[in-house]
Design a protein around this motif. Sequence first.
Motif, PDB file in Angstrom:
ATOM      1  N   ASP A 157       7.424   6.029   1.523  1.00 36.85           N
ATOM      2  CA  ASP A 157       8.575   5.159   1.771  1.00 36.85           C
ATOM      3  C   ASP A 157       8.386   4.381   3.066  1.00 36.85           C
ATOM      4  O   ASP A 157       7.690   4.834   3.985  1.00 36.85           O
ATOM      5  CB  ASP A 157       9.856   5.989   1.814  1.00 36.85           C
ATOM      6  CG  ASP A 157      10.166   6.608   0.466  1.00 36.85           C
ATOM      7  OD1 ASP A 157      10.164   5.866  -0.535  1.00 36.85           O
ATOM      8  OD2 ASP A 157      10.388   7.838   0.393  1.00 36.85           O
ATOM      9  N   ALA A 158       9.034   3.206   3.136  1.00 36.46           N
ATOM     10  CA  ALA A 158       8.830   2.326   4.293  1.00 36.46           C
ATOM     11  C   ALA A 158      10.072   1.502   4.588  1.00 36.46           C
ATOM     12  O   ALA A 158      10.845   1.178   3.689  1.00 36.46           O
ATOM     13  CB  ALA A 158       7.645   1.404   4.033  1.00 36.46           C
ATOM     14  N   THR A 159      10.212   1.165   5.860  1.00 36.80           N
ATOM     15  CA  THR A 159      11.322   0.333   6.323  1.00 36.80           C
ATOM     16  C   THR A 159      10.808  -0.712   7.302  1.00 36.80           C
ATOM     17  O   THR A 159      10.474  -0.385   8.447  1.00 36.80           O
ATOM     18  CB  THR A 159      12.388   1.185   7.058  1.00 36.80           C
ATOM     19  OG1 THR A 159      12.739   2.310   6.251  1.00 36.80           O
ATOM     20  CG2 THR A 159      13.618   0.366   7.391  1.00 36.80           C
ATOM     21  N   PRO A 160      10.704  -1.983   6.885  1.00 38.00           N
ATOM     22  CA  PRO A 160      10.335  -3.024   7.847  1.00 38.00           C
ATOM     23  C   PRO A 160      11.508  -3.271   8.794  1.00 38.00           C
ATOM     24  O   PRO A 160      12.661  -3.330   8.361  1.00 38.00           O
ATOM     25  CB  PRO A 160      10.054  -4.247   6.970  1.00 38.00           C
ATOM     26  CG  PRO A 160      10.796  -3.994   5.694  1.00 38.00           C
ATOM     27  CD  PRO A 160      10.900  -2.501   5.534  1.00 38.00           C
ATOM     28  N   MET A 161      11.216  -3.400  10.104  1.00 39.82           N
ATOM     29  CA  MET A 161      12.283  -3.511  11.095  1.00 39.82           C
ATOM     30  C   MET A 161      11.996  -4.646  12.087  1.00 39.82           C
ATOM     31  O   MET A 161      11.097  -4.545  12.917  1.00 39.82           O
ATOM     32  CB  MET A 161      12.416  -2.203  11.879  1.00 39.82           C
ATOM     33  CG  MET A 161      12.678  -0.989  11.020  1.00 39.82           C
ATOM     34  SD  MET A 161      12.754   0.564  11.976  1.00 39.82           S
ATOM     35  CE  MET A 161      11.055   0.689  12.564  1.00 39.82           C
ATOM     36  N   GLU A 162      12.774  -5.717  11.959  1.00 39.51           N
ATOM     37  CA  GLU A 162      12.756  -6.744  13.000  1.00 39.51           C
ATOM     38  C   GLU A 162      13.829  -6.439  14.043  1.00 39.51           C
ATOM     39  O   GLU A 162      13.823  -7.032  15.121  1.00 39.51           O
ATOM     40  CB  GLU A 162      12.974  -8.131  12.399  1.00 39.51           C
ATOM     41  CG  GLU A 162      11.763  -8.689  11.709  1.00 39.51           C
ATOM     42  CD  GLU A 162      11.921 -10.153  11.338  1.00 39.51           C
ATOM     43  OE1 GLU A 162      10.988 -10.922  11.607  1.00 39.51           O
ATOM     44  OE2 GLU A 162      12.968 -10.507  10.766  1.00 39.51           O
TER      45      GLU A 162
ATOM     46  N   ALA B 120       0.840  -1.205   0.000  1.00 36.47           N
ATOM     47  CA  ALA B 120       0.000   0.000   0.000  1.00 36.47           C
ATOM     48  C   ALA B 120       0.871   1.248   0.000  1.00 36.47           C
ATOM     49  O   ALA B 120       0.591   2.213  -0.734  1.00 36.47           O
ATOM     50  CB  ALA B 120      -0.933  -0.010   1.207  1.00 36.47           C
ATOM     51  N   CYS B 121       1.912   1.247   0.811  1.00 38.72           N
ATOM     52  CA  CYS B 121       2.827   2.399   0.834  1.00 38.72           C
ATOM     53  C   CYS B 121       3.447   2.618  -0.533  1.00 38.72           C
ATOM     54  O   CYS B 121       3.536   3.759  -1.017  1.00 38.72           O
ATOM     55  CB  CYS B 121       3.923   2.188   1.876  1.00 38.72           C
ATOM     56  SG  CYS B 121       3.404   2.452   3.581  1.00 38.72           S
ATOM     57  N   ALA B 122       3.868   1.539  -1.185  1.00 39.82           N
ATOM     58  CA  ALA B 122       4.502   1.662  -2.503  1.00 39.82           C
ATOM     59  C   ALA B 122       3.555   2.314  -3.497  1.00 39.82           C
ATOM     60  O   ALA B 122       3.940   3.230  -4.234  1.00 39.82           O
ATOM     61  CB  ALA B 122       4.941   0.285  -2.998  1.00 39.82           C
ATOM     62  N   VAL B 123       2.311   1.878  -3.529  1.00 36.00           N
ATOM     63  CA  VAL B 123       1.323   2.431  -4.459  1.00 36.00           C
ATOM     64  C   VAL B 123       1.048   3.898  -4.156  1.00 36.00           C
ATOM     65  O   VAL B 123       0.825   4.706  -5.064  1.00 36.00           O
ATOM     66  CB  VAL B 123       0.025   1.596  -4.411  1.00 36.00           C
ATOM     67  CG1 VAL B 123      -1.111   2.296  -5.149  1.00 36.00           C
ATOM     68  CG2 VAL B 123       0.265   0.209  -4.983  1.00 36.00           C
ATOM     69  N   MET B 124       1.102   4.271  -2.878  1.00 33.57           N
ATOM     70  CA  MET B 124       0.807   5.644  -2.467  1.00 33.57           C
ATOM     71  C   MET B 124       2.032   6.560  -2.507  1.00 33.57           C
ATOM     72  O   MET B 124       1.947   7.741  -2.182  1.00 33.57           O
ATOM     73  CB  MET B 124       0.202   5.633  -1.062  1.00 33.57           C
ATOM     74  CG  MET B 124      -1.147   4.940  -1.008  1.00 33.57           C
ATOM     75  SD  MET B 124      -1.689   4.561   0.687  1.00 33.57           S
ATOM     76  CE  MET B 124      -2.005   6.213   1.292  1.00 33.57           C
ATOM     77  N   GLY B 125       3.193   6.009  -2.880  1.00 34.47           N
ATOM     78  CA  GLY B 125       4.407   6.819  -2.941  1.00 34.47           C
ATOM     79  C   GLY B 125       4.974   7.171  -1.581  1.00 34.47           C
ATOM     80  O   GLY B 125       5.688   8.165  -1.428  1.00 34.47           O
TER      81      GLY B 125
END
Length: 199
Positions: free
Chosen positions: A142-147, A135-140
């Motif tokens: 940016d995102a960082t998944p963090m384990e 969803a973030c990608a489509v909306m422009g």
Amino acid sequence: MSFINAMQERYTTKVYDETKKIDPKHIEELKESLRLSPSSINSQPWKFTFVSDQDTKEKLSKVSWINTEKVTKSDTVVVFSRVDDLSLFEEQIKRELPQGMVDYYNENLKPLPKEQVTAWFDKQVYLSVGVLLSACAVMGIDATPMEGIEPANYDKIIGNDGYATLVAVAIGYRDEEDFNQPSKNPKSRIALDKVVETI
């Protein structure tokens, strides 16, 4: 932008521009996207906590290992948690699901050790992580998944009673100098014919 183009352009953001904020309307759309995430038997054994309060982000940053600046400089941190209290989950499915789904849980999952049931919950939560990133990608956005976080300390900071943190995702807008963006560090993926088989 097409979905394929969005996926080609998305990347794990390493440096955020803290002056750029996400439109509140888009935050609401992301919340609804998560609510609509798929899960086995529609179990929805999760909670999503959106943290934009700077003081809370500062506390989370101290228990986020190498992700400190991603937490503090991103617009929002989305904390993904799964149900940890099985009685809470059982009350939820009795209230929300058709009897057939409740019976499935009672017959196939409830007899298992708690660790196996919560491992099954974990898998459902990770489906929703994929939904958010897409969803973030489509909306422009940016995102960082963090384990690379301390889940137990996240639980304390956000008051996660009955739930257990699994992973967090920082969202916002990249710093123009972020070294990891595709224009500076081209996306690397294994060739299609090596990872996809058609029978």
